[in-house]
Design a protein around this motif. Structure first.
Motif: not given
Length: 210
Positions: A24-32, A108-111
């Motif tokens: 994801t675009m949230c650094e260090g985070w997966t979609v889950k 998610v889309l731009r991850g």
């Protein structure tokens, strides 16, 4: 259905499509990880302060990490259901959750997008763009207040939505959807940043969001 509910449903569909381990675009985070954040935000009200106040962030993260161990399908079902009856988000879902669902859907889309490469945002309806102008105004004042320049967020039609920060003038132009993402500190984002060279570089390098 509201735009917020429509975007929630679209987000869940996208999450299911890419799978729990996608970036994801949230650094260090997966979609889950991101799904767990959204579920905890609406169902564990004790974690709210930690989203914006660093002193409480440890508790918020521990609760989110625990939620991320739940079965994938269970997390998606909870997210799709929306705020439970005891959650204050249930009463204000159409306003409080529109930008939240939109920004995290784009996370998610731009991850997997190349931050420096060619990339195109998804098209949004005029109704969605118009609705996102409100969050630009509200969130922009908050997230850009400490910017190293006076930043104006302007639509492609020339409408100034918000001005915040101090210093040399910098104008960021884009659609309301892209301006929301800019205000939240997301990259990549489809905007034009104009102003004196040093001020533009300072804005591009400064942290935004929470």
């Amino acid at each position: 259905m509201t735009l917020a509910r429509d975007e929630r449903a679209a987000l869940v569909d996208t999450m299911r499509s890419v799978g729990p381990d996608a970036p994801t675009m949230c650094e260090g985070w997966t979609v889950k990880d991101l799904a767990a954040h959204l579920v905890v935000r609406e169902r564990r009200l004790d974690t709210g302060p930690g989203i914006m106040i660093k002193q409480f962030a440890g508790h918020t993260e521990s609760v989110r990490a625990a939620a991320a161990t739940e079965p994938w399908d269970d997390l998606l079902a909870k997210l799709a259901d929306g705020p439970p009856i005891y959650s204050p988000f249930r009463l204000v879902d159409r306003w409080a959750n529109l930008a939240e669902m939109f920004v995290h859907h784009e996370d998610v889309l731009r991850g997997g997008a190349d931050k420096g490469g060619p990339w195109q945002p998804r098209p949004l309806s005029p109704d969605m763009q118009n609705a996102l102008a409100g969050p630009v105004k509200g969130m922009g004042k908050l997230t850009l207040k400490d910017s190293p320049a006076e930043i104006t967020l302007r639509t492609r039609e020339g409408v100034d939505l918000v001005t915040a920060g101090r210093g040399d003038t910098v104008v960021v132009t884009g659609t309301p959807g892209e301006l929301v993402l800019f205000a939240f500190g997301r990259t990549p984002v489809d905007v034009e940043v104009e102003g004196d060279g040093p001020a533009v570089e300072a804005v591009k390098g400064a942290p935004r969001g929470f």
